[in-house]
Design an enzyme around this catalytic site. Structure first.
Site, PDB file in Angstrom:
ATOM      1  N   TYR A 104       5.731   3.483   3.683  1.00 42.11           N
ATOM      2  CA  TYR A 104       4.785   2.643   4.434  1.00 42.11           C
ATOM      3  C   TYR A 104       4.338   3.359   5.709  1.00 42.11           C
ATOM      4  CZ  TYR A 104       2.586  -1.422   6.557  1.00 42.11           C
ATOM      5  OH  TYR A 104       1.674  -2.265   7.124  1.00 42.11           O
TER       6      TYR A 104
ATOM      7  N   SER B 245      -1.246  -1.375   1.346  1.00 39.97           N
ATOM      8  CA  SER B 245      -1.878  -1.670   2.630  1.00 39.97           C
ATOM      9  C   SER B 245      -1.899  -0.394   3.471  1.00 39.97           C
ATOM     10  CB  SER B 245      -1.142  -2.823   3.323  1.00 39.97           C
ATOM     11  OG  SER B 245      -1.901  -3.350   4.365  1.00 39.97           O
TER      12      SER B 245
ATOM     13  N   ASP C 263      -8.602 -10.685  -1.465  1.00 38.34           N
ATOM     14  CA  ASP C 263      -7.918  -9.985  -0.373  1.00 38.34           C
ATOM     15  C   ASP C 263      -8.881  -9.930   0.806  1.00 38.34           C
ATOM     16  OD1 ASP C 263      -6.602  -8.355   1.399  1.00 38.34           O
ATOM     17  OD2 ASP C 263      -5.950  -6.898  -0.106  1.00 38.34           O
TER      18      ASP C 263
ATOM     19  N   HIS D 196      -3.901 -10.328  -0.660  1.00 39.61           N
ATOM     20  CA  HIS D 196      -3.234  -9.135  -0.161  1.00 39.61           C
ATOM     21  C   HIS D 196      -1.770  -9.060  -0.588  1.00 39.61           C
ATOM     22  CE1 HIS D 196      -3.331  -5.585   2.337  1.00 39.61           C
ATOM     23  NE2 HIS D 196      -2.275  -5.974   3.015  1.00 39.61           N
TER      24      HIS D 196
END
Length: 730
Positions: free
Chosen positions: A486, A567, A658, A700
């Site tokens: 991430y 993301s 999203d 999302h």
């Protein structure tokens, strides 16, 4: 090479129209944007593009041998009872529970911990297809009312409603266009505070969550029960800076309204508070022409400040002010210039949370090399009273109130599905009791091994990573491996249980790795800043270094290595396949921010400017253009500096509702990759598939139903299995 493993059947990609006349000038640099038309979700041309892409994807997935076996095994793996931490309001306990395959977890209540719970709110009864989800809730302190927010189809937009707890009657109150909010009941339970944006244009005719309009002017309101939303009191708005985001709650004594004004999603905020007891006519008689009289305690964005508790005007904060690993400080609002340090910053560990308990004590959660440690400390002095013994893993949730001596902790790890402990702080010290143990049928943690390693990145920085594998595995480089990362917003990745990963390890022999790269919060704010703004390349370098470690140490080889992120992690995947296509056999990019030059123009994208930088700024433009996934797709066979002859097999994922990272990012990158690597080249060396998966009636990720999660996992990992040549075991 990483891109050469299993041969998929040849694909015929739809040829997307290119508008080469769309060119933007960024500080004297011309940047073409031929797929600008994909930014309009209401366009029939865009809808047709999505339809044709899904036909290609489905035709390929039907050819994946393991798809139906994975569907059966992953579905079975979700079918086990899951429990959350109990929390107390009034004289009742509340907790969440999913018996197995229910679309969403169910809210229960009970009078005592020993009795069987009673359903209070079951979101599964609110829609036939599981697309309505409970996203936010708050029970009044006297347990008289439940206020809750529902989302549809995964959108971040919420509708707030109210239930009477004793008879489960739904009140007529219904509040719309709510987003990024908590709910805070006042002590008299006459109403609550919440945050919203002004309703979008043409809101009466829109499918909420599919729009791309920018969200500006986050506002704070108070709603009186039994009144219309149009009568709500505007308590604060952001007219001075329309991009600020509000975080609000009431102090534990219900006397102060606390408000953080946030500069986007980074850990920086102003702190204001309003003494509600000083309103001469209360909220009922407040002049609707003016906002509430807030005291501006912290009026700059120099650090993060979170209120821990207050004793009248004496406020205790957790802050990273001159303490990147955080510290606890105290100030009297009557003397706002005099700050006292209660608990100093650790030399190595990060203070993640501080909760008051037992009136004069506090629960302090530390993050130590990506693993949690729990302390009980004196509230006044900060002195250590007790260290609570926990295994290596993560504290998922702590439920505690200052007036109680009892609190609850939920713990999990890569190989522990979860346990809930009850702690009692008696005069002789903490007494612990196992309240619930989550059991996954057929899973034996003794079959798996978790190893934490430290890898030297490109600049020599020591980067931690967790590797989870079966104990009987030989390090011969032959194993499929899934590497996840991430690296953004100061968010830390700690050990967590994932039943899908167990299926992948058991039936496909997959090794799983989590890379704790810079940009996260694993070592505090300095670690975050080292992977943000102009330092973002460090995140990609860290991730690549962990991938190289997995190869050089025999866990896998490039043709067997899949990378995954979502993301902010989707940016990571997009950048890494552009920069190192030779290192990976497969890539799964979920809802990535792929157009780094225009992201701030859509919905809540402006809140990310302080994490990434903005192309309107010349310096930021020059570092953004270097890694923006959309703008760095290159034909590796034309680049003598790389060993790759093509990109790895890629699946780019998004969802039609999203409204956080809007689908246009994925659609534009998908069209660009297919054009640059496939359709514009005769006899292209790019034979590995470049496909998109666009979910319907989902967003999302927050609020996704169990079935949506299963379907996505099945498609992702059957694609991965085919790309890596992973054979079914058992």
């Amino acid at each position: 090479m990483g891109s050469e493993c299993v041969v998929f059947k040849p694909l015929r990609y739809p040829v997307a129209r290119r508008d080469d006349y769309v060119v933007d000038n960024y500080h004297g640099v011309a940047i073409s944007d031929p797929y600008r038309w994909l930014e309009d979700p209401d366009s029939e041309e865009v809808k047709e593009f999505v339809k044709q892409q899904m036909k290609v994807t489905e035709s390929l997935l039907m050819d994946c041998d393991s798809r139906e076996k994975l569907r059966a095994s992953i579905t079975e793996s979700f079918d086990y009872p899951r429990y959350g931490c109990p929390f107390r309001r009034g004289n009742k306990y509340f907790y969440f529970h999913n018996p197995g395959l229910s679309p969403h977890r169910i809210l229960y209540m009970q009078d005592s911990l020993d009795e069987e719970g009673e359903v209070l709110l079951d979101p599964n009864q609110l829609s036939k297809d599981g697309t309505v989800a409970l996203r936010v809730y708050e029970i009044s302190h006297d347990a008289k009312y439940l206020a809750y927010g529902l989302s549809s189809s995964g959108s971040d937009w919420l509708t707030l409603q109210v239930m009477r707890v004793n008879d489960k009657t739904i009140e007529p109150d219904k509040l719309s266009w709510v987003k990024f909010t908590s709910i805070s009941w006042t002590h008299d339970t006459k109403g609550f505070f919440y945050c919203r944006f002004p309703a979008p244009k043409d809101s009466q005719h829109m499918d909420a969550g599919t729009e791309v309009n920018v969200n500006h002017n986050h506002q704070l309101y108070y709603h009186f029960l039994g009144t219309k939303q149009s009568e709500d009191i505007l308590c604060w708005d952001n007219l001075e800076n329309l991009t600020h985001i509000l975080e609000t709650r009431l102090s534990d004594d219900r006397k102060y309204l606390l408000m953080n004004i946030c500069q986007g999603a980074v850990p920086l905020n102003k702190f204001y508070c309003c003494n509600l007891s000083t309103l001469p006519n209360g909220l009922e008689g407040h002049n609707r022409e003016v906002t509430l009289p807030f005291m501006k305690v912290i009026d700059d964005f120099g650090a993060r400040y979170d209120v821990v508790a207050n004793d009248d005007t004496m406020f205790t904060f957790l802050t990273n002010k001159e303490a990147p690993r955080y510290k606890v400080v105290r100030v009297d609002l009557k003397k706002p210039d005099v700050w006292i340090e209660v608990l100093q910053e650790s030399k190595k560990d990060v203070i993640e949370s501080v909760l008051p308990i037992n009136r004069n004590q506090m629960i302090v959660t530390y993050l130590s090399d990506c693993k949690h440690v729990l302390h009980i400390r004196d509230f006044e002095s900060g002195h250590l009273l007790h260290m609570l013994p926990i295994d290596i893993g993560s504290i998922d949730y702590i439920s505690a109130r200052r007036e109680d001596s009892m609190f609850f902790v939920k713990f999990s790890s890569f190989i522990n599905p979860g346990v809930v402990y009850r702690y009692d702080l008696g005069p002789t010290g903490p007494d612990s009791k196992l309240l619930r143990e989550i059991v996954v049928p057929g899973f034996d943690q003794a079959e798996y091994h978790v190893n934490q390693v430290f890898v030297h990145s490109k600049d020599g920085t020591r980067v931690p990573a967790f590797i989870v594998a079966r104990k009987d595995m030989e390090l011969d480089g032959s194993h499929p491996c899934l590497l996840y990362g991430y690296g953004g917003y100061g968010i830390s990745l700690t050990p967590s249980f994932d039943n899908t990963r167990v299926v992948l390890a058991r039936h496909l022999g997959v090794v799983f790795c989590v890379a704790n790269i810079r940009g996260g919060g694993e070592y505090g704010e300095a670690w975050h800043q080292a992977g943000s703004l102009a330092n973002k390349q460090n995140s990609f370098d860290d991730f690549v270094s962990v991938a190289e470690y997995l190869v050089s140490n025999g866990y896998t080889n490039p043709s067997k290595l899949c990378i995954e992120g979502g993301s902010n992690g989707g940016i990571l995947i997009g950048a890494c396949i552009n920069q190192r296509p030779d290192l990976f056999g497969c890539a799964l990019a979920h809802a990535g921010v792929m157009d780094m030059l225009r992201y701030h123009r859509f919905t809540i994208g402006h809140a990310w400017v302080h994490e990434f930088g903005c192309s309107d700024n010349e310096d930021a433009f020059h570092y953004l253009i270097k890694y923006s996934p959309l703008h760095n797709v290159k034909r590796p066979w034309e680049d003598p500096s790389t060993k790759a002859t093509q990109y790895p097999s890629c699946m780019l994922l998004t969802a039609d509702h999203d409204d956080r990272v809007v689908p246009l990012h994925t659609l534009k990158l998908l069209a660009t990759m297919q054009h640059e690597l496939c359709t514009s080249v005769k006899n292209s060396p790019q034979v590995n598939p470049i496909i998109g998966r666009i979910s319907r009636k989902s967003g999302h990720g927050c609020g996704s139903s169990t079935q949506i999660m299963i379907d996505k996992s099945v498609d992702c990992y059957s694609f991965m299995a085919k790309a890596l040549g992973a054979s079914w075991i058992g």
